[in-house]
Design a protein around this motif. Structure first.
Motif, PDB file in Angstrom:
ATOM      1  N   GLY A 119       0.788  -1.228   0.000  1.00 58.95           N
ATOM      2  CA  GLY A 119       0.000   0.000   0.000  1.00 58.95           C
ATOM      3  C   GLY A 119       0.815   1.271   0.000  1.00 58.95           C
ATOM      4  O   GLY A 119       0.327   2.322   0.442  1.00 58.95           O
ATOM      5  N   ILE A 120       2.060   1.229  -0.500  1.00 57.28           N
ATOM      6  CA  ILE A 120       2.904   2.417  -0.542  1.00 57.28           C
ATOM      7  C   ILE A 120       2.554   3.227  -1.787  1.00 57.28           C
ATOM      8  O   ILE A 120       2.826   2.788  -2.905  1.00 57.28           O
ATOM      9  CB  ILE A 120       4.398   2.039  -0.594  1.00 57.28           C
ATOM     10  CG1 ILE A 120       4.792   1.195   0.606  1.00 57.28           C
ATOM     11  CG2 ILE A 120       5.272   3.295  -0.682  1.00 57.28           C
ATOM     12  CD1 ILE A 120       6.128   0.506   0.445  1.00 57.28           C
ATOM     13  N   PRO A 121       1.949   4.411  -1.637  1.00 62.49           N
ATOM     14  CA  PRO A 121       1.664   5.227  -2.818  1.00 62.49           C
ATOM     15  C   PRO A 121       2.963   5.601  -3.537  1.00 62.49           C
ATOM     16  O   PRO A 121       3.902   6.104  -2.921  1.00 62.49           O
ATOM     17  CB  PRO A 121       0.973   6.467  -2.235  1.00 62.49           C
ATOM     18  CG  PRO A 121       0.407   6.004  -0.918  1.00 62.49           C
ATOM     19  CD  PRO A 121       1.429   5.028  -0.399  1.00 62.49           C
ATOM     20  N   ALA A 122       3.011   5.343  -4.833  1.00 63.39           N
ATOM     21  CA  ALA A 122       4.244   5.569  -5.598  1.00 63.39           C
ATOM     22  C   ALA A 122       3.917   6.205  -6.937  1.00 63.39           C
ATOM     23  O   ALA A 122       2.976   5.789  -7.626  1.00 63.39           O
ATOM     24  CB  ALA A 122       4.981   4.243  -5.811  1.00 63.39           C
ATOM     25  N   THR A 123       4.719   7.198  -7.295  1.00 65.22           N
ATOM     26  CA  THR A 123       4.564   7.876  -8.582  1.00 65.22           C
ATOM     27  C   THR A 123       5.912   7.943  -9.280  1.00 65.22           C
ATOM     28  O   THR A 123       6.884   8.447  -8.708  1.00 65.22           O
ATOM     29  CB  THR A 123       4.023   9.311  -8.408  1.00 65.22           C
ATOM     30  OG1 THR A 123       2.770   9.271  -7.718  1.00 65.22           O
ATOM     31  CG2 THR A 123       3.836   9.977  -9.765  1.00 65.22           C
ATOM     32  N   GLY A 124       5.965   7.430 -10.499  1.00 64.54           N
ATOM     33  CA  GLY A 124       7.181   7.513 -11.303  1.00 64.54           C
ATOM     34  C   GLY A 124       7.061   8.608 -12.338  1.00 64.54           C
ATOM     35  O   GLY A 124       6.001   8.786 -12.953  1.00 64.54           O
ATOM     36  N   LEU A 125       8.131   9.363 -12.528  1.00 58.68           N
ATOM     37  CA  LEU A 125       8.155  10.455 -13.502  1.00 58.68           C
ATOM     38  C   LEU A 125       9.181  10.148 -14.583  1.00 58.68           C
ATOM     39  O   LEU A 125      10.369   9.989 -14.291  1.00 58.68           O
ATOM     40  CB  LEU A 125       8.503  11.774 -12.808  1.00 58.68           C
ATOM     41  CG  LEU A 125       7.492  12.274 -11.789  1.00 58.68           C
ATOM     42  CD1 LEU A 125       8.030  13.498 -11.055  1.00 58.68           C
ATOM     43  CD2 LEU A 125       6.162  12.605 -12.469  1.00 58.68           C
ATOM     44  N   ARG A 126       8.718  10.076 -15.807  1.00 61.07           N
ATOM     45  CA  ARG A 126       9.611   9.812 -16.942  1.00 61.07           C
ATOM     46  C   ARG A 126      10.135  11.143 -17.478  1.00 61.07           C
ATOM     47  O   ARG A 126       9.432  11.871 -18.186  1.00 61.07           O
ATOM     48  CB  ARG A 126       8.869   9.041 -18.030  1.00 61.07           C
ATOM     49  CG  ARG A 126       8.533   7.612 -17.611  1.00 61.07           C
ATOM     50  CD  ARG A 126       7.675   6.888 -18.643  1.00 61.07           C
ATOM     51  NE  ARG A 126       7.432   5.503 -18.234  1.00 61.07           N
ATOM     52  CZ  ARG A 126       6.524   4.702 -18.793  1.00 61.07           C
ATOM     53  NH1 ARG A 126       5.778   5.161 -19.803  1.00 61.07           N
ATOM     54  NH2 ARG A 126       6.364   3.469 -18.363  1.00 61.07           N
ATOM     55  N   PHE A 127      11.369  11.465 -17.116  1.00 61.93           N
ATOM     56  CA  PHE A 127      11.989  12.725 -17.510  1.00 61.93           C
ATOM     57  C   PHE A 127      12.407  12.673 -18.981  1.00 61.93           C
ATOM     58  O   PHE A 127      12.945  11.675 -19.457  1.00 61.93           O
ATOM     59  CB  PHE A 127      13.235  13.011 -16.675  1.00 61.93           C
ATOM     60  CG  PHE A 127      12.972  13.227 -15.204  1.00 61.93           C
ATOM     61  CD1 PHE A 127      11.731  13.615 -14.736  1.00 61.93           C
ATOM     62  CD2 PHE A 127      13.991  13.042 -14.288  1.00 61.93           C
ATOM     63  CE1 PHE A 127      11.502  13.823 -13.386  1.00 61.93           C
ATOM     64  CE2 PHE A 127      13.785  13.244 -12.934  1.00 61.93           C
ATOM     65  CZ  PHE A 127      12.533  13.637 -12.482  1.00 61.93           C
ATOM     66  N   PHE A 128      12.227  13.806 -19.671  1.00 64.33           N
ATOM     67  CA  PHE A 128      12.635  13.963 -21.061  1.00 64.33           C
ATOM     68  C   PHE A 128      13.758  14.998 -21.154  1.00 64.33           C
ATOM     69  O   PHE A 128      13.539  16.184 -20.916  1.00 64.33           O
ATOM     70  CB  PHE A 128      11.455  14.416 -21.925  1.00 64.33           C
ATOM     71  CG  PHE A 128      10.493  13.327 -22.303  1.00 64.33           C
ATOM     72  CD1 PHE A 128      10.420  12.865 -23.616  1.00 64.33           C
ATOM     73  CD2 PHE A 128       9.640  12.759 -21.368  1.00 64.33           C
ATOM     74  CE1 PHE A 128       9.528  11.861 -23.978  1.00 64.33           C
ATOM     75  CE2 PHE A 128       8.747  11.768 -21.720  1.00 64.33           C
ATOM     76  CZ  PHE A 128       8.689  11.307 -23.026  1.00 64.33           C
TER      77      PHE A 128
END
Length: 342
Positions: free
Chosen positions: A171-180
């Motif tokens: 239940g760990i909220p996680a957000t990945g950001l794909r950098f350009f």
């Protein structure tokens, strides 16, 4: 809030830490200051905020399990921004083990810290390189990313999958950001803008791969920082509409997990990028035209509609403004006896 930021001596991490401190957050910074590139540049980035009363620096490597465990146990961060990684797409061909140690094993230690210490939200850096052999553009988070072309990209793809599994299991909220293609002041010396500027000022040729036919979503660092910080405040939940059969790569029906592109929607031809740099420096580049490098892709173009929908923001800084800001910083950080602008 108290935020653990990894990679605070790095290009993006130093900017993020400084911005969070300016808004009043308490920051714990973790960085190994490895010698992949000029350590003095890393120290200079840190010097901008290391003495700030709300900043605590920890010198160490993400691959050091005991160290990372102690950071979480001692400092108890509420949220985590993981930007530390072994950088560089091509360096992995020479030193693959370093990438796995830092980007995979190190990320596992971050996930374990989040798991055991009640972290409210993990935001982590991914990369547009995960799109690999996919040529459908603009790149969308809803596309599959099964064919990375470099080990660096593969480790970042692994991060996305590891984060999803921990979000589902614990239940760990996680957000990945794909950098350009991030650029700007205090940037990395191995990146094109830095290499081009150094060569042009030294009257040396610049290496232009793919005969200049590249197109990139060049993204100014301040725009990236704004997106990272806004995303930190947007904690993901489960997608109630998921049907159980065709999960969307961008989200999840079984976990509080999201993936976003973060890049400038206006992709710019590489030759235009070089032209802007020439104008800012007041000098013409001597271009050495070369074929496409192994593992490189001809173009990148970001679809950031999901990011706009989630946080109401997308990168907007033009290359004209961004490159000018970089050149101004470069000339002040590396002073010359006579300015090329005179």
């Amino acid at each position: 809030m108290k935020v653990l930021v990894t990679g605070t001596a790095g290009f993006i991490g130093s900017h993020v830490a400084l911005k969070l401190l300016e808004r009043g957050d308490e920051i714990v910074g973790l960085d190994s200051l490895n010698d992949y590139y000029d350590v003095n540049l890393k120290r200079a980035r840190l010097a901008r905020f290391i003495d700030h009363p709300n900043y605590t620096h920890v010198h160490g490597d993400l691959a050091d399990r005991a160290l990372v465990e102690s950071v979480f146990a001692t400092h108890r961060p509420q949220r985590v921004i993981n930007l530390a990684a072994q950088a560089g797409v091509r360096y992995a061909a020479e030193n693959p083990h370093i990438y796995v140690d830092s980007n995979v094993t190190g990320f596992l230690h971050i996930l374990e810290g989040c798991r055991h210490h009640g972290v409210e939200h993990l935001v982590f850096a991914s990369t547009s390189s995960v799109y690999g052999a996919d040529l459908a553009m603009p790149f969308s988070e809803h596309q599959p990313t099964e064919h990375p072309l470099t080990l660096y990209a593969a480790t970042k793809k692994a991060n996305e999958q590891m984060a999803h599994s921990y979000a589902h299991l614990y239940g760990i909220p996680a957000t990945g950001l794909r950098f350009f293609t991030v650029y700007g002041p205090w940037g990395r010396p191995d990146m094109a803008l830095f290499l081009f500027t150094k060569a042009i000022l030294a009257d040396e040729p610049i290496k232009v791969f793919n005969h200049g036919q590249h197109k990139r979503s060049f993204t100014y660092v301040d725009d990236i920082v704004e997106g990272v910080i806004r995303t930190l405040g947007e904690v993901p939940g489960k997608n109630a509409d998921w049907d159980g059969y065709a999960p969307d790569p961008a989200s999840s029906g079984v976990a509080p997990y999201r993936i976003y592109n973060i890049g400038n929607e206006q992709a710019v031809p590489l030759m235009k990028y070089i032209e802007v740099l020439e104008q800012c420096l007041g000098r013409k580049a001597n271009k050495e035209m070369l074929p496409l490098q192994a593992g490189d892709v001809p173009d990148t173009e970001a679809d950031v509609s999901e990011l706009i929908g989630a946080i109401g923001y997308s990168p907007k800084t033009s290359v004209e403004e961004g490159v000018a800001n970089f050149v101004e910083w470069y000339l002040s950080y590396y002073p010359r006896t006579s300015s090329p602008l005179e």
